[in-house]
Design a protein around this motif. Sequence first.
Motif, PDB file in Angstrom:
ATOM      1  N   ILE A 682       0.838  -1.208   0.000  1.00  0.00           N
ATOM      2  CA  ILE A 682       0.000   0.000   0.000  1.00  0.00           C
ATOM      3  C   ILE A 682       0.867   1.249   0.000  1.00  0.00           C
ATOM      4  CG2 ILE A 682      -1.712   1.301   1.293  1.00  0.00           C
ATOM      5  CD1 ILE A 682      -2.688  -1.387   2.413  1.00  0.00           C
ATOM      6  N   ARG A 683       1.902   1.209   0.815  1.00  0.00           N
ATOM      7  CA  ARG A 683       2.770   2.391   0.876  1.00  0.00           C
ATOM      8  C   ARG A 683       3.439   2.644  -0.470  1.00  0.00           C
ATOM      9  NH1 ARG A 683       3.718   4.654   5.835  1.00  0.00           N
ATOM     10  NH2 ARG A 683       2.995   3.421   7.612  1.00  0.00           N
ATOM     11  N   LYS A 684       3.837   1.566  -1.121  1.00  0.00           N
ATOM     12  CA  LYS A 684       4.492   1.763  -2.415  1.00  0.00           C
ATOM     13  C   LYS A 684       3.510   2.304  -3.436  1.00  0.00           C
ATOM     14  CE  LYS A 684       7.879  -0.548  -3.965  1.00  0.00           C
ATOM     15  NZ  LYS A 684       8.602  -1.650  -4.620  1.00  0.00           N
ATOM     16  N   VAL A 685       2.283   1.794  -3.430  1.00  0.00           N
ATOM     17  CA  VAL A 685       1.267   2.301  -4.343  1.00  0.00           C
ATOM     18  C   VAL A 685       1.067   3.791  -4.103  1.00  0.00           C
ATOM     19  CG1 VAL A 685      -1.208   2.262  -4.827  1.00  0.00           C
ATOM     20  CG2 VAL A 685       0.060   0.128  -4.650  1.00  0.00           C
ATOM     21  N   ASN A 686       1.198   4.202  -2.845  1.00  0.00           N
ATOM     22  CA  ASN A 686       1.001   5.604  -2.516  1.00  0.00           C
ATOM     23  C   ASN A 686       2.284   6.430  -2.557  1.00  0.00           C
ATOM     24  OD1 ASN A 686      -1.911   6.172  -1.733  1.00  0.00           O
ATOM     25  ND2 ASN A 686      -1.470   4.192  -0.800  1.00  0.00           N
ATOM     26  N   GLY A 687       3.304   5.885  -3.200  1.00  0.00           N
ATOM     27  CA  GLY A 687       4.446   6.734  -3.513  1.00  0.00           C
ATOM     28  C   GLY A 687       5.709   6.519  -2.713  1.00  0.00           C
ATOM     29  N   ALA A 688       5.778   5.477  -1.872  1.00  0.00           N
ATOM     30  CA  ALA A 688       7.005   5.258  -1.115  1.00  0.00           C
ATOM     31  C   ALA A 688       8.064   4.645  -2.017  1.00  0.00           C
ATOM     32  CB  ALA A 688       6.735   4.342   0.068  1.00  0.00           C
ATOM     33  N   THR A 689       9.299   5.119  -1.903  1.00  0.00           N
ATOM     34  CA  THR A 689      10.380   4.527  -2.691  1.00  0.00           C
ATOM     35  C   THR A 689      10.944   3.327  -1.940  1.00  0.00           C
ATOM     36  OG1 THR A 689      12.023   5.885  -1.626  1.00  0.00           O
ATOM     37  CG2 THR A 689      11.055   6.764  -3.627  1.00  0.00           C
ATOM     38  N   VAL A 690      11.784   2.550  -2.640  1.00  0.00           N
ATOM     39  CA  VAL A 690      12.389   1.361  -2.031  1.00  0.00           C
ATOM     40  C   VAL A 690      13.172   1.748  -0.775  1.00  0.00           C
ATOM     41  CG1 VAL A 690      14.061  -0.485  -2.377  1.00  0.00           C
ATOM     42  CG2 VAL A 690      12.491   0.126  -4.209  1.00  0.00           C
ATOM     43  N   PRO A 765       4.503  -4.124  -5.906  1.00  0.00           N
ATOM     44  CA  PRO A 765       3.469  -3.907  -4.891  1.00  0.00           C
ATOM     45  C   PRO A 765       2.197  -4.685  -5.191  1.00  0.00           C
ATOM     46  CG  PRO A 765       3.773  -1.945  -6.240  1.00  0.00           C
ATOM     47  CD  PRO A 765       4.885  -2.882  -6.578  1.00  0.00           C
TER      48      PRO A 765
ATOM     49  N   LEU B  54       2.063   0.331 -11.731  1.00  0.00           N
ATOM     50  CA  LEU B  54       2.384  -0.596 -10.652  1.00  0.00           C
ATOM     51  C   LEU B  54       3.025  -1.856 -11.236  1.00  0.00           C
ATOM     52  CD1 LEU B  54      -0.845  -0.309  -8.490  1.00  0.00           C
ATOM     53  CD2 LEU B  54       1.383   0.764  -8.121  1.00  0.00           C
ATOM     54  N   LYS B  82       3.736   9.389  -7.894  1.00  0.00           N
ATOM     55  CA  LYS B  82       3.519  10.279  -6.748  1.00  0.00           C
ATOM     56  C   LYS B  82       2.773  11.535  -7.174  1.00  0.00           C
ATOM     57  CE  LYS B  82       7.746   9.852  -4.300  1.00  0.00           C
ATOM     58  NZ  LYS B  82       8.797  10.519  -3.542  1.00  0.00           N
ATOM     59  N   MET B 106      -0.817   9.572   4.071  1.00  0.00           N
ATOM     60  CA  MET B 106       0.368   8.869   3.560  1.00  0.00           C
ATOM     61  C   MET B 106       0.956   9.416   2.250  1.00  0.00           C
ATOM     62  SD  MET B 106       1.013   4.829   3.528  1.00  0.00           S
ATOM     63  CE  MET B 106      -0.653   4.609   3.040  1.00  0.00           C
ATOM     64  N   TYR B 110       4.945  11.017   1.475  1.00  0.00           N
ATOM     65  CA  TYR B 110       5.947  10.635   0.480  1.00  0.00           C
ATOM     66  C   TYR B 110       6.193  11.741  -0.532  1.00  0.00           C
ATOM     67  CZ  TYR B 110       5.796   6.151   2.691  1.00  0.00           C
ATOM     68  OH  TYR B 110       5.888   5.179   3.613  1.00  0.00           O
TER      69      TYR B 110
END
Lengths: 772, 233
Positions: A682-690, A765, B54, B82, B106, B110
Amino acid sequence: MKRAYRNILNNRFSTIIILISLSVGITCMCLVGVFVQRELATDGFHKYSDRIYALSCDDPFAPGSRMYFAREGAARYMQDNFEQVEDYCLVKSTITNRVFVDNNSFFDKPNTLSVSPNFFDFFSYQLVAGQSDKVLETENNVVLSEQLAEKYFGSASPLGQVIELEELMRPTKEAVKKQYVVTGVFRKPLANSHLQFDIITMMESGDSRAFIRLARDVERTEMEALLAANKEHIPVIHAGTQGTYYLESLSSNYFTHQRHSDAEITRDITDVYIALAIGIIIFLISIINYLSLLDNLLKMRERSFVIRRINGSSIGANISMMMQEVLLLVGVSMLLSGVIITLSLPFFNQLMHASISLDFMLHLNQVALVSIVFIVLLVISFVYVIISFKSSGIINLQALDKKKRNYAQFPVFRVFQIASSIVLIIASFTILKQLVYLNNKSLGLDKNVIVLTIPSKYYEQIDVFKQKLKSHACIKHVAGASSTPLMGHWMVKFHYSEGGKDKSYTPCGFSGDAEFVETLDLNLLAGKGFNVDGISNKEKCLINESLLKLFPNQDLLGEKLPGSDKEVVGIVKDFHYSNLMNFVGPAIIEYRDSHNHLLVKADVRKWNEANLLISKIWQEVIHDYPLDKLSLNERYNIIHAENKSFINLIAVCCFISIFLSMIGLFTTSLQMSLVRTKEIGIRKVNGATVMEVISLLTKGYSKWVVAAFIVAAPLGYYYMTSWLQKFAYQTELSWWIFIAAGMLAYIITMLTVAWQSFKVASQNPIKALRYE
Amino acid sequence: MLKTNNLQKVFRTEEVETTALNNVNIHVQKGEFVAIMGPSGCGKSTLLNIIGLLDNPSNGELFFDGQEIASFKERQRTNLRKGNIGFVFQSFNLIDELNVFENIEMPLVYLKLSAKERRERVQRVMERMQIAHRAKHFPQQLSGGQQQRVAFARAVVANPKLILADEPTGNLDSKNGAEVMNLLRQLNEDGTTIVMVTHSAEHAEYAHRTINLFDGHVVTEKIHKESPVEEII
Ligand SMILES: Nc1ncnc2c1ncn2[C@@H]1O[C@H](COP(=O)(O)OP(=O)(O)O)[C@@H](O)[C@H]1O
Ligand SMILES: [Mg+2]
């Protein structure tokens, strides 16, 4: 059981590595347990072990300390005059240089003890040939070990055979040959004993170590009081004042006796405690890992337990189901550790200087100990399962509506694991630093000097040997000596009177010829030293600075040394003559013409050439003895070998501890990232990088390392300061050791958890979201 | 604003090879509201995931605002996603450990916005979705409809140009479903481009047009009403 097996398989990877960690922990605990048990039982196998005492007496050379020594006649006097003393046995180690059997000579250097005739009755060593009361009837009887008997006589019966022993007499090292008749053979390896010998001969009386056996119900304190009360009558080493004898229990000999020959083994009791402490710590670390696995299994099963309960199974049935799995896990680990013990036993023996055999592991006592470890694990598991059941929803059927699984991270325990590793890293670094320090420390003499020990038969040839060596360019100096720094010295006691009072001092004694100082590269501070050009040096001596300091107001140079008729012709800078655990004390170097050693200073650049030359000349001069050569450097390393084995021990433990802690951290981080797979997606879908995900996953662990460091640093500081106290000359405990240990722990921890986190963080993700 | 050219996606698992998308060509204009329909397993989610960056296509091209992005690296894709694309899923995909406010916040975290700005924006969007009174609640304490509103709030909080919704009404009853659809329409009227996967013909009526997928192919396109924006990519 089948179900238990299936559940464990489902969680394969974590389960396997945690089982390995548990097995390693069990292995360490069992080996250390057996080791400690065996060490503490040393000499316990003798029939009269609880009534046998060694005699010790006040050391006239070192006031306040005792030595294991009895003057000729002392033990006999005790038996004759005190009904409390039932019997006595004298034991003295002698140096057997060669053994002659028929026309063969053997340079075995077997460990030889000369003992009272009742030796085999007094102690309980096992004879395989000969009768215990007959084997040592006369002074030319000899009893051999099984191995030597077989080596000398093959399959023929050794009894009645004649052998010749060439003994080196103390302290002159003069060789004396004597004939013996073999009257018995004893079993070797000897049982768990601090006396380790290959050859036994008989002595009626003499200065020696002495053991006495007290009558039943006689207290040691009572006997010691009696000895003190009668001290005027009991023979003792006299050095001005009459000393007293004391009793040292047989079981304590191994830990307190100062080792004097290869026929005795001793151990510093702190070694045993350190081993025990480390064994327990490693065991705890592995138990923590194991509990986290157990916790994981329990949490995984929480829902299914509730469903079972709803469908009619009892709490007890669920617990027993869980315990079946526990039994399987622990059982498999025990078996695995059985394998590891078998494989690692030789390594362990080497590390601990122990001699535990596989057979010994299977004795009742040891099996009992292993069973205790097994039971402890089961009990811990049982308690843990009960506590978990209580705190979960299984009892009151609440778990079904809780979707979320909570994984215990055991922060306190993890901190303990990391802290143990940090302490061990600090210890390793400190010991290493001290070793380097010892290695590089200037001793005030040249460590490259080679010492040749000349057989007494060839004492006359020493000058010839010396001249032959000196005629070569690769040899710089050669000196004759009979007492050399690092090789051994004697203690001399000088009495003098000052202001009407009797005074004394006991310097260490060395002796050599005119080239002694130059060869060893000692630093002559004042005076001319010994004459090198043929003028007599008789009754001359050199002293070191420490000795000079004993007489602050006197100019000893050119004077007679107080209490002696030797004239001081030079003062040398203090040099180290024994190990660096002790400070340099007063020392005297006497001039002598006759020697039993040659000190050779070779050109370091032509080292190999010089060594070949020495061998060649030895062959020419001394045909029938093998070359006996040792450099002071080698000797220095032997003296300090204990430190080397200590760092090996600590390093191995450090490695194991880190390894197990990392297994624990790895599985925790693995579970944590599995639990958080969806969140990460979920965090990655919302823009978190690796990187952001990795730092999120590893954030908690840095705190653990910091907490562990705060715990570990003072502990490490405390233990290592007290370890360094052993040494008179210590390296400093630098701050960088602590920083390095902390950094190392931090890096290892982060690599362990980041590796796992990276895999999860870089995953697609979508996969993570499909996972739920 | 969105265009695919012979998009292909093949999944390889041990031995089996599934062609989820086969030469898919679609074209979504800025401000459009597009519905995607088709039987289960025909590749709708796969298409949406690829459009949303994705997932990578196995073959073909993908243009976003005129830029070819099929070959983007992980970091580039994250950066493009983003603030540009918002997602809504059938299963809400909220983080259980975080409360409503934190869940919505969230994407802004980011985007590295300041705490103050995050608070203001989240507050605004919560009021718009009528969940402000639930800010401190955790997902488990909310009804399905409320959870989906939180998911919507999260999808729109960063003001994305494109919202991708994968069966957003699949887990909701008809009343909550209708509410969600009204929300989507509102967002679209405010200018957001929307691509939505749905099984419900009734809900597809909210969109300007419906794309029908079958076995990885686009089979038909049906126009419900005129697209409000004319834009040629
Ligand atoms: N990660 C994956 N691995 C293997 N096959 C997949 C994966 N994701 C989707 N598929 C397959 O691709 C096809 C399309 O899936 P999907 O796009 O989820 O269908 P829809 O959303 O239309 O129901 C299905 O046959 C599915 O089994
Ligand atoms: Mg789908």
